[in-house]
Design an enzyme around this catalytic site. Structure first.
Site, short mmCIF file in Angstrom:
data_model
loop_
_atom_site.label_atom_id
_atom_site.label_comp_id
_atom_site.label_asym_id
_atom_site.label_seq_id
_atom_site.Cartn_x
_atom_site.Cartn_y
_atom_site.Cartn_z
CD GLU A 18 6.48 -20.21 130.41
OE1 GLU A 18 7.43 -19.74 131.07
OE2 GLU A 18 6.21 -21.42 130.36
CD GLU A 63 0.40 -23.12 128.48
OE1 GLU A 63 1.27 -23.88 128.00
OE2 GLU A 63 0.48 -21.89 128.49
#
Ligand code: IPT
Length: 958
Positions: free
Chosen positions: A418, A488
């Site tokens: 991220e 994820e």
């Protein structure tokens, strides 16, 4: 006019990675060179700002006897009983104003002092290196009064050459650690902010001719069965591997027949790298990882990641995780069929990777990089797209790769998490590809796979994963040819995650889909005297993200949550299917490499949930990917009228490094005969007397028709129930604007339903109570009829529900609830167990006879919420009642009400009352994964539709 003062704290906000340190190199746990651990109790002084105290503490002779002490390694905020500040939890928001590279003046700064003597046998010659394995977030270091440098990069090693400064006795090591630095902008991972010297500190002797950096290249050619070893070393030497007869100069390749290393067969060869001055033990695993034909292959075969994301966490020590705890994590993973770890979101303690090599796990090693908070300003000023920061990014990439490059378990390097997109990331990827062309590069934020070797996403829906698997997702040319992983998925926050089986089917069906990594391994709940486990906000943080930090498959104390048990079943590497009545089973070896010779199979036969016979089942030692059909024995005779079935289990045939012989790896149940219908209880006529209605063994309130007793058992508050204490997954994530059922239920008022009694009718053979169950403010409702019948000893309730008005939302649950006296502290049941299950988390629920205390039925989610339902219950015995369901039901019992459960914020808020509340549900809503990902799949939603279900109550002597 404004200006910034320049003083000796400028390095904190300087974007450079540091000054004075040595270049990064391979990490190894041991060599024959002397070393001295500097871990222990250190003197400690905390200041509120970086410049509050001068540097005189670093001078030899400084008197720190009045200072406090902390443990090194450790985080100061977790020591000193709150005297040293407190942890802060934010998901992606920076807990300081975003103005890179500047940080607040309030910058907690810990001065650490440690005095040490060299051991008597410390060699007089050579040099020495001071190594820090992890310090958050910025440190300045002095040895014996000399300023030796500073560094940033919290979860990365930093070394300094210090030999010339050492004395035999009375060495003074001074380390000034700042909580905030320019480095903090690169370390915005979703976790607690925990400053301190949190990993080991050591002094390493460097003899003349010591090895410095070395790179073990050990590949495997699956066509020839040979491995090629070449150890490149900055300092020349020899490499020996006695078992393989290898004795070769560094830099020279040698090819010999070997057994390859895989996560399933972690074959390591012991070797030694010997330079003129040092001998370093090596553990060599031969394996080759490539992307070929659009899939990731190891040793020529496609692999499937059954992975988890692991943060380093300990409930008392934060990110200071000891070796036993690391091993415990990995043993638990292996025992639960997990074969891969993403080290989210930074390189772990280096010893963790030694354990991965040894026990066998595929590792995505992720760099210590996240700049997620910049999303709040549309990624403006993101350091990864600003050349001034590129040296810091490259430093981080190099510190990870150089440290961890000798681990066969590491198959993929990840640039970070991220961090948006930018040139800095491209520079990192280029550097890594160049330095280590034999591994793959991952970064989820690179949606077009410009810099990466695989397409990676997080929390993609099942439908999208299916599209991707079929190659219909479009994307750049490059991406279309690449394999896909979910770095994820399945957000394990609170109850859940739901939908794992459905994902697994998509991984097994499509070659391109190579599995995923559940988010995440452990709940980061911090042990707390009053609250049990603390989460965001519990330390008075002005900005925090609540219990979003508790989203793991194991609880903070490392006991498995139902999510882990479910995951184990869903990813089991052996599939057992079959035809119960025909007595045949089909066994499929779902391993990528291992054959089945390490497993022993066992059958057993159950009659009404009780095992009546068991034996071993001969299964051929199938190679990976093969399947075979096997005949079961003749079923035991004489079980007429009973419900029967087979259970077939695959168990470890021998002890392994992670479990003992007999450990269950996979199982399945194959029904043979179905359950007989529950006989109807009827014949008695209800009569009214003394304000009570009597019917068979039961009495009711004459005015309300509410059940009062069954025999001698008091029953309170029996009525329809549609509410559950919303789970984190019901509530969804705050940023999601899609449908979030928890909020819709709340808005509709399903937690405040009113029960209007329309009629209490005494018929010839039944008591009928007609009601309308509805929330204030809306026209919709549920017409609910309770029809009670009885024979001499058994009481039967049939509930009929007819929705009124327009129901646009599914229900949380549909069933009845009632209270029993607190003596009902134990339950026996025949149904799914032993653990909790919901419609989309029920793969691991096994039909059988179970029993439990009411307390043990509760799943201790850190933030209390709906939990503990048992699926497919045929009958349950509790508090002197036997309850049979027609059809099977979901059973839940607890020593508090749903309302109390819903209101609780920590486990310690749950105080048992004097009633045990029982829910018998005809339906439960699915769980899904919406606390970060998609909600439940439509097939798991419980629509508000007409329904009818019955229960028979009988008083029993327990
Ligand atoms: C994703 C993060 O990568 C991870 O660190 C964690 O925060 C997780 O979510 C949620 O627990 S980012 C998410 C906004 C998709």
């Amino acid at each position: 006019m404004s200006f910034r003062t320049t003083d000796s704290t400028d390095y904190i906000e300087d974007v450079s990675p540091g000054r004075g340190g040595l270049p990064p190199r391979a990490w190894y746990a041991a060599s024959d060179a002397a070393s001295l651990s500097l871990n222990g109790r250190w003197r400690f002084r905390l200041s509120a700002t970086a410049g509050a105290e001068d540097e005189s503490f670093a001078e030899p002779g400084f008197d720190a006897s009045g200072w406090d002490e902390v443990a090194v390694p450790g985080h100061w905020v977790l020591q000193g009983d709150g005297a040293f500040g407190a942890p802060i939890y934010t998901n992606h928001l920076y807990p300081f104003p975003v103005d890179p590279p500047y940080v607040p003046t309030e910058n907690p700064t810990g001065d650490h002092l440690h005095t040490f003597d060299l051991p008597d046998d410390w060699p007089a010659d050579g040099d020495a290196v001071l190594r820090f394995d992890g310090v958050e977030s910025c440190a300045r270091v002095w040895l014996n009064g000399e300023d030796i440098g500073e560094f940033k990069g919290s979860r990365l090693p930093h070394e300094f050459a210090v030999g010339r400064l050492l004395k035999r006795t009375g060495n003074v090591l001074a380390v000034r650690v700042h909580q905030w630095s320019s480095g903090s902008y690169l370390e915005d991972q979703d976790q607690w902010w925990l400053p301190g010297i949190f990993r080991d500190v050591a002094l390493l002797h460097r003899p003349e001719g010591a090895a410095s950096d070395f790179f073990v290249h050990a590949s495997y050619d699956h066509r020839s069965g040979e491995g090629t070893l070449r150890v490149d070393s900055l300092v020349e030497g020899r490499v020996t591997v006695p078992e393989l007869g290898i004795d070769v100069a560094t830099g020279e390749p040698l090819t010999v027949p070997v057994e390859p290393w895989t996560a399933e067969t972690p074959r390591l060869y012991d070797g030694v790298l010997a330079t003129a001055g040092e001998r370093i033990p090596l553990r060599i695993g031969f394996r080759t990882v490539v992307v070929e034909d659009g899939v990731i292959k190891v040793n020529g075969k496609r692999i499937l990641f059954r992975g988890v994301n692991r943060h380093e966490f300990h409930p008392e020590k934060g990110r200071t995780v000891d070796l036993d705890t690391m091993r415990r994590d990995l043993v638990l993973m292996k025992q639960h069929n997990i074969n891969a770890v993403r080290t989210s979101h930074y390189p772990p303690h280096p010893a963790f990777l030694d354990l991965c090599d040894e026990l066998g796990l595929w590792v995505i090693d992720e760099c210590d990089l996240e700049t997620h908070g910049f999303v709040e300003q549309a990624w403006r000023d993101n350091p990864v797209d600003d050349d001034r920061w590129t040296p810091a990014l490259l430093d981080r990439a190099a510190r990870m790769v150089e440290r961890d490059k000798n681990h066969p378990s590491v198959v993929i390097w990840s640039l970070g998490n991220e961090a948006g997109t930018g040139r800095g990331l491209t520079a990192m990827a280029e550097w890594i590809h160049d330095r280590d062309p034999d591994r793959l590069v991952h970064y989820e934020g690179d949606i077009n796979c410009r810099d990466t070797d695989m397409y990676s996403r997080m929390y993609a829906s099942h439908a999208e994963v299916e599209q991707i698997g079929r190659g219909l997702d479009g994307g750049t040319h490059k991406r279309r040819d690449l394999p896909f992983i979910l770095c994820e998925y399945a957000h394990a926050m609170g109850n859940g995650p739901g939908g794992l089986s459905d994902y697994q089917r998509l991984f097994e069906k499509y070659e391109r889909n190579q599995g995923g990594f559940v988010w995440e391994w452990i709940d980061h709940g911090i042990k707390h005297a009053e609250l049990g486990y603390a989460y965001g906000g519990d330390f008075g943080e002005e900005l925090h993200d609540g219990n979003f930090v508790c989203d793991g498959l194991i609880f903070p104390d490392r006991t498995p949550s139902p999510g882990l048990v479910e995951y184990k079943k869903v990813i089991e590497p052996v599939r057992i299917e079959g035809d119960g009545p025909a007595g045949t089973v089909r066994i499929t070896n779902g391993h990528d490499f291992a054959d089945l010779s390490h497993l022993a199979f066992e059958w057993s036969y159950q009659v009404d949930g009780e095992t009546v016979e068991a034996g071993s089942l001969a299964v051929p030692g199938l190679a990976a990917g093969e399947s075979a059909e096997v005949k079961l024995p003749e079923p035991p005779a004489d079980s007429r009228g009973a419900e029967t079935g087979w259970t077939v289990r695959a168990l470890l045939a021998e002890d392994t490094a992670w479990a003992t012989k007999g450990h269950e790896v996979a199982w399945a149940q194959l029904p043979v005969t179905e359950r007989a219908p529950v006989p109807v209880a009827a014949g008695e006529q209800p009569t009214s007397r003394d304000r009570l209605i009597h019917l068979g063994p039961a009495s009711f309130d004459a005015r309300t028709g509410e059940l009062r007793t069954v025999g001698a058992v008091d029953v309170t508050g029996l009525r329809l129930d549609v509410w559950r204490a919303t789970t984190d997954n019901d509530n969804g994530a705050s940023w999601q604007d899609d449908i979030r059922y928890g909020l819709l239920w709340q808005k509709l008022g399903l937690h405040r339903m009113r029960h209007r009694i329309d009629a209490v009718e005494l018929g010839d053979d039944a008591l009928t109570v007609r009601t309308r169950v509805a929330p204030a403010a809306w026209e919709l409702g549920l017409r609910t009829v309770y029809r009670w019948t009885a024979d001499g000893s058994r009481l039967r309730l049939t509930v009929s529900v007819t929705p009124d008005g327009e129901w646009k939302v599914p229900l949380p649950r549909l069933g009845i609830r009632f209270g029993l006296p607190s003596s009902a502290d134990h339950v026996k049941w025949f149904g799914g167990g032993p653990g909790e299950a919901y419609p989309d988390t029920r793969a691991a629920s096994r039909l059988g006879r179970w029993q439990s205390s009411i307390d043990d039925l509760q799943t201790p989610y850190v933030r209390p919420q709906e939990n503990g339902a048992r699926a497919d219950v045929r009958w349950a015995e509790i508090g002197g009642l036997r309850i049979e369901g027609d059809p099977e039901f979901w059973f839940t019992a607890r020593r508090w009400t749903t309302e109390q459960l819903d209101a609780a914020e920590h486990r310690t808020d749950l105080v048992p009352g004097d009633t045990v509340w029982v829910n018998l549900d005809n339906g439960q809503g699915g769980i899904g994964s919406q606390s970060c990902g998609p909600g439940p799949l439509p097939q798991y939603l419980l629509g508000a539709e007409p329904a009818e279900f019955s229960f028979t109550f009988t008083e029993i002597n327990e």
